[in-house]
Write a protein that holds these residues in place. Structure first.
Motif, mmCIF file in Angstrom:
data_model
loop_
_atom_site.group_PDB
_atom_site.id
_atom_site.type_symbol
_atom_site.label_atom_id
_atom_site.label_comp_id
_atom_site.label_asym_id
_atom_site.label_seq_id
_atom_site.Cartn_x
_atom_site.Cartn_y
_atom_site.Cartn_z
ATOM 1 N N MET A 21 0.775 -1.007 -0.295
ATOM 2 C CA MET A 21 -0.010 -0.076 0.019
ATOM 3 C C MET A 21 1.159 1.132 0.395
ATOM 4 N N LYS A 22 0.761 1.948 -1.601
ATOM 5 C CA LYS A 22 1.400 3.331 -1.186
ATOM 6 C C LYS A 22 1.033 4.169 0.279
ATOM 7 N N ARG A 23 2.049 4.919 0.667
ATOM 8 C CA ARG A 23 2.074 5.910 1.557
ATOM 9 C C ARG A 23 0.833 6.712 1.473
ATOM 10 N N SER A 24 1.741 7.446 0.059
ATOM 11 C CA SER A 24 0.578 8.115 0.052
ATOM 12 C C SER A 24 -1.185 8.017 -0.222
ATOM 13 N N PHE A 25 -1.166 7.156 -0.406
ATOM 14 C CA PHE A 25 -2.952 6.377 -0.719
ATOM 15 C C PHE A 25 -3.613 6.092 0.906
ATOM 16 N N ILE A 26 -2.455 5.906 2.058
ATOM 17 C CA ILE A 26 -2.862 5.664 3.221
ATOM 18 C C ILE A 26 -3.100 7.188 3.140
ATOM 19 N N TYR A 27 -2.248 8.392 3.822
ATOM 20 C CA TYR A 27 -2.650 9.429 4.093
ATOM 21 C C TYR A 27 -3.902 10.094 4.083
ATOM 22 N N VAL A 28 -3.623 9.749 1.796
ATOM 23 C CA VAL A 28 -5.440 10.199 1.834
ATOM 24 C C VAL A 28 -6.573 9.492 2.541
ATOM 25 N N GLN A 85 -4.744 -0.550 10.123
ATOM 26 C CA GLN A 85 -3.586 -1.016 9.475
ATOM 27 C C GLN A 85 -2.946 -0.117 8.870
ATOM 28 N N ALA A 86 -3.103 1.325 9.178
ATOM 29 C CA ALA A 86 -2.313 2.540 9.250
ATOM 30 C C ALA A 86 -1.176 2.104 9.907
ATOM 31 N N VAL A 87 -1.837 1.746 11.663
ATOM 32 C CA VAL A 87 -0.711 1.730 12.444
ATOM 33 C C VAL A 87 0.358 1.384 11.910
ATOM 34 N N GLN A 88 0.104 -0.432 11.407
ATOM 35 C CA GLN A 88 0.796 -1.290 12.082
ATOM 36 C C GLN A 88 1.589 -0.776 10.238
ATOM 37 N N HIS A 89 1.332 0.093 9.082
ATOM 38 C CA HIS A 89 2.283 0.351 7.479
ATOM 39 C C HIS A 89 2.757 1.529 8.327
ATOM 40 N N LEU A 90 2.445 2.670 9.632
ATOM 41 C CA LEU A 90 3.531 3.747 9.452
ATOM 42 C C LEU A 90 4.327 3.713 10.665
ATOM 43 N N GLY A 91 3.266 3.672 11.798
ATOM 44 C CA GLY A 91 3.501 2.819 13.113
ATOM 45 C C GLY A 91 2.394 4.168 14.088
ATOM 46 N N PRO A 92 2.511 4.089 15.338
ATOM 47 C CA PRO A 92 1.111 4.884 16.134
ATOM 48 C C PRO A 92 1.357 6.443 16.148
ATOM 49 N N ALA A 93 2.814 7.062 16.089
ATOM 50 C CA ALA A 93 2.603 7.976 16.622
ATOM 51 C C ALA A 93 3.086 8.927 14.833
ATOM 52 N N GLU A 94 2.935 8.066 13.579
ATOM 53 C CA GLU A 94 2.697 9.324 12.774
ATOM 54 C C GLU A 94 1.724 8.762 12.130
ATOM 55 N N SER A 95 1.003 8.155 12.825
ATOM 56 C CA SER A 95 -0.414 7.890 12.387
ATOM 57 C C SER A 95 -1.651 8.937 12.928
ATOM 58 N N ALA A 96 -0.302 9.074 14.424
ATOM 59 C CA ALA A 96 -1.709 9.468 15.150
ATOM 60 C C ALA A 96 -1.592 11.547 14.778
ATOM 61 N N VAL A 97 -0.798 11.507 13.634
ATOM 62 C CA VAL A 97 -0.625 12.975 13.749
ATOM 63 C C VAL A 97 -1.842 13.216 12.794
ATOM 64 N N PHE A 98 -2.728 12.621 12.077
ATOM 65 C CA PHE A 98 -3.657 12.873 11.410
ATOM 66 C C PHE A 98 -4.917 13.328 12.375
ATOM 67 N N ILE A 99 -4.918 12.507 13.278
ATOM 68 C CA ILE A 99 -5.593 13.023 14.157
ATOM 69 C C ILE A 99 -6.252 14.432 14.694
ATOM 70 N N ASN A 100 -5.016 15.083 14.752
ATOM 71 C CA ASN A 100 -4.927 16.795 14.905
ATOM 72 C C ASN A 100 -6.225 16.884 14.046
ATOM 73 N N LEU A 101 -6.806 16.885 13.064
ATOM 74 C CA LEU A 101 -8.028 17.121 11.769
ATOM 75 C C LEU A 101 -9.520 16.487 12.257
ATOM 76 N N ASN A 102 -9.779 15.449 13.533
ATOM 77 C CA ASN A 102 -9.934 15.104 13.722
ATOM 78 C C ASN A 102 -11.519 16.012 14.714
#
Length: 310
Positions: free
Chosen positions: A1-8, A234-251
């Motif tokens: 899974m591409k990183r850019s797709f995971i971000y979107v 699934q993103a947590v396992q690909h990117l790690g908990p800290a990097e995935s959690a960055v996106f929660i600032n949009l929540n």
């Protein structure tokens, strides 16, 4: 899974989770919170397992993996959704969304403690800014800090439980989507037991729902909880908990918009100030600024190397 797709994908999940706070606020005003949450989580878990079965991904788990799923479910499902349901019933959707914005900071702090990640100055500053932002949020209540809303406390306990679960998911050997489905199913059974103890008439309250309420329920269960948690884990396992959690600032941003536009809840200047502190805290505390500085240094070194080679 591409990183850019995971971000979107993560941005889409944040939209769903932010609006889900508004949906839950509507639902808990008509149904008993714990009974509603148990049914919502069970529905989500069955949707995930059916999704995996349809794609031939529903595999058997070993006893060791089952224990990992069971322990993670206690935090990710039982504790998180139990405290979230109680909290949203006792505070505003705006406050709940803002406090939920602390998930990245709590996850980063837990990653430092349990995963051995090195605490940088920016991360420590971010954690301080984030908690300072929550002070602004709770201080905007009717009684200020002297009358801290119990609902805000419950939502923070939900945040803490979710942060712990992300660490467990990262360390687990089970595939993320499979783990999510079984966690939701196992956790919902515990929530049903809690609802029978805490809300004797809780299940009967579910009979009073109207068609619009059940449509909101299905959107919350299927889109936000089932698909949202499955792909986020699934993103947590690909990117790690800290990097995935960055996106929660949009929540918190989408929670604010949903509560204001759909429920008509006012947004005070102190809540906006708290939101800005939380977002700044997330950018620093989750490693965002560390990554920016690291890229800048690599670019500077690369530029210096090119000059030296000329």
């Amino acid at each position: 899974m591409k990183r850019s797709f995971i971000y979107v994908l993560l941005v889409g999940i944040m939209v769903a989770w932010g609006l889900n706070v508004t949906a839950l606020k509507v639902l808990v005003e008509h149904f008993s919170p714990v009974a509603l949450t148990a049914l919502r989580i069970l529905t989500a878990g069955l949707v995930v397992l059916l999704f995996l079965w349809g794609f031939g991904k529903l595999e058997r788990v070993s006893w060791k993996e089952a224990k990992q799923i069971g322990v993670a479910a206690l935090f990710s499902v039982v504790a998180h959704h139990f405290f979230l349901a109680l909290g949203i019933a006792r505070t505003t959707a705006v406050n709940a969304g803002l406090v939920l914005g602390l998930v990245p900071l709590v996850t980063a702090l837990l990653a430092i403690v349990f995963l051995g990640q090195r605490p940088t100055l920016f991360r420590l500053l971010g954690i301080a800014l984030g908690f300072f932002g929550v002070v602004f949020v709770v201080a905007s209540g009717d009684g200020g800090l002297g009358h801290l809303s119990i609902g805000d406390v419950y939502v923070f306990l939900a945040v803490l439980a979710q942060g712990i679960s992300f660490i467990m998911i990262k360390k687990a050997t089970v595939e993320a989507r499979l783990m999510t489905g079984w966690m939701l199913v196992f956790g919902s059974l515990w929530l049903f037991v809690l609802s029978l103890v805490l809300e004797p008439s809780g299940l009967s309250s579910l009979k009073e729902g109207t068609l619009p309420l059940w449509m909101i329920f299905l959107a919350s269960a299927v889109v936000a909880t089932a698909l949202g948690h499955m792909f986020y884990n699934q993103a947590v396992q690909h990117l790690g908990p800290a990097e995935s959690a960055v996106f929660i600032n949009l929540n918190p941003f989408f929670s604010l918009l949903g509560a204001h536009w759909l429920l008509g809840e006012p947004i005070s200047p102190m809540q906006l100030a708290g939101f800005l502190f939380i977002v700044a805290g997330v950018l620093f505390g989750s490693g965002g600024m560390d990554n920016v500085i690291a890229r800048f240094r690599r670019a500077k070194v690369a530029a210096g190397g090119r000059k030296a080679g000329m």
